[in-house]
Design an enzyme around this catalytic site. Structure first.
Site, PDB file in Angstrom:
ATOM      1  N   ASP A  45       5.338   4.859   5.200  1.00  0.00           N
ATOM      2  CA  ASP A  45       6.286   3.949   5.840  1.00  0.00           C
ATOM      3  C   ASP A  45       6.493   2.661   5.054  1.00  0.00           C
ATOM      4  O   ASP A  45       7.326   1.828   5.417  1.00  0.00           O
ATOM      5  CB  ASP A  45       5.873   3.647   7.286  1.00  0.00           C
ATOM      6  N   HIS A  58       1.007   3.961   1.929  1.00  0.00           N
ATOM      7  CA  HIS A  58       1.398   4.713   3.123  1.00  0.00           C
ATOM      8  C   HIS A  58       2.912   4.928   3.088  1.00  0.00           C
ATOM      9  O   HIS A  58       3.671   4.049   2.663  1.00  0.00           O
ATOM     10  CB  HIS A  58       1.008   3.949   4.391  1.00  0.00           C
ATOM     11  N   HIS A  86       0.858  -1.190   0.000  1.00  0.00           N
ATOM     12  CA  HIS A  86       0.000   0.000   0.000  1.00  0.00           C
ATOM     13  C   HIS A  86       0.891   1.235   0.000  1.00  0.00           C
ATOM     14  O   HIS A  86       2.098   1.136   0.221  1.00  0.00           O
ATOM     15  CB  HIS A  86      -0.979  -0.004   1.173  1.00  0.00           C
TER      16      HIS A  86
END
Length: 388
Positions: free
Chosen positions: A68, A66, A64
């Site tokens: 991080d 995000h 995904h």
């Protein structure tokens, strides 16, 4: 058959890195090749500290977008593909001539959800990065994404991106089967529930040769004067007819190894049809309730309240990971993606070791007695051995 399948954890933190855990990334080593799963900030630094060779990285699978899990992708591409910030005005950058026009250089393949292509294009364009090798992005399109005919970026391809990037549509059961397939391995994927669109991946080795017992065949070969080299055919499971009409059948092939690598999730149920009977499950365990171990535990916390809080943010507890491992009949469970409050130096830090043991026990309670649970730490390597 793949001789060596091993996983090296390059980063095991969630949200924020710590002095003992880097942002999310792991490397799957397949003989001499390397596939990355996620590429958080400073992944290339972790590669340099590990037994993973930068030049062997062929594919990158993003769960995904995000930060991080993806902020390290562009720097790693620049290092892997000899990127640089261009030349002074009037001087032509040779990278632009030698990149996508070359049919000799094998491109880096990137797989990820909608938006991955736009992220890579934008980052390269606005940092003025010219890559010295080609790459291609394949997006796994979900039913609520724009139509597959639409690009996720308004920017045009730069010199390094190949036109062969696919927009892969979900099948009727919601999965993406065989997004990659070779003679030895397949990769499939499915959406898993998180706070944003997220994907889990399943790497499956094709059936491998069965165990060979030469004493079953050698007398027949000697009797008929058949060369012993025929044993290689039998080892591959082939049928061999000898000069006297005797038919020898090689051992039946065994199931290949299966590795399930999940992104962030509070419920990975959609991947169950692909993940059943896996050899190794990598599952996040971001938060946990450790009242007798973690001194920062709040007096008002309970196992239920911590689980509910984790779910509300799209994450899991060790118990949730253990329950899912049991559901798919996994052989081993690796807990990953830990909160920054859980240190990753449990090989030398007694407090960290105590915390990791407690996390492991919580997962074992749900996974089952005697089941193997491992708490990942940065630069740890695990081998996945063939099935008996």
């Amino acid at each position: 058959m793949v001789a060596t399948i091993a996983i090296t954890f390059l980063g095991t933190a969630s949200a924020q890195p710590s002095s003992t855990r880097n942002h999310s990334s792991l490397a799957l080593r397949l003989d001499g090749h390397v596939w990355l799963f996620d590429c958080g900030e400073a992944t290339q630094h972790q590669v340099q500290k590990s037994n993973v060779k930068m030049g062997k990285i062929q594919k990158i699978f993003i769960t995904h977008t995000h930060g991080d899990h993806i902020f390290g992708l562009l720097p790693l591409l620049a290092s892997r593909l000899n990127g640089a910030g261009g030349m002074v005005e009037g001087v032509e950058d040779p990278r632009i001539q030698n990149t996508a026009s070359s049919s000799i250089i094998e491109p880096i393949e990137i797989f990820g959800p909608y938006g991955t292509r736009a992220y890579v294009r934008s980052g390269l364009k606005y940092t003025y990065t010219n890559l010295g090798g080609p790459y291609v992005v394949h997006e796994l399109r979900m039913t609520n994404d724009p139509p597959p005919s639409e690009d996720s970026s308004t920017l045009s391809l730069d010199h390094a991106e190949l036109l062969t990037g696919r927009n892969i549509v979900q099948q009727a059961d919601g999965t993406w089967r065989d997004i990659f397939a070779s003679d030895m391995l397949t990769v499939s994927a499915a959406p898993i529930h998180h706070s944003v669109p997220c994907v889990g991946y399943v790497v499956h080795e094709r059936p491998i040769p069965g165990k060979m017992n030469p004493s079953m065949y050698v007398p027949h070969l000697k009797r008929t004067g058949t060369p012993m080299s025929v044993l290689r055919q039998l080892q591959r499971g082939e049928t061999v007819q000898l000069s006297d009409g005797t038919v020898l059948q090689g051992p039946e092939r065994r199931p290949g190894r299966k590795i399930v690598i999940l992104g962030d999730t509070y419920d990975p149920s959609p991947i169950v049809p692909l993940a059943d009977d896996t050899d190794l499950l990598v599952h996040e365990a971001t938060n946990a309730h450790l009242p007798s171990v973690d001194p920062d535990t709040k007096a008002s916390d309970t196992y239920k309240s911590v689980e509910e809080c984790a779910k509300s943010r799209g994450h899991s507890t060790p118990q949730m990971a253990g329950a899912f491992a049991k559901r798919i009949a996994a052989r081993r469970l690796v807990l990953n993606h830990f909160s920054a409050r859980y240190a990753g130096d449990d090989d030398s830090n007694e407090k960290a070791k105590k915390v990791m043991n407690a996390l492991r026990c919580l997962a074992e309670e749900m996974f089952g007695e005697g089941k193997e649970v491992i708490c990942a730490r940065d630069l740890m390597t695990l081998n996945v051995e063939p099935r008996e």
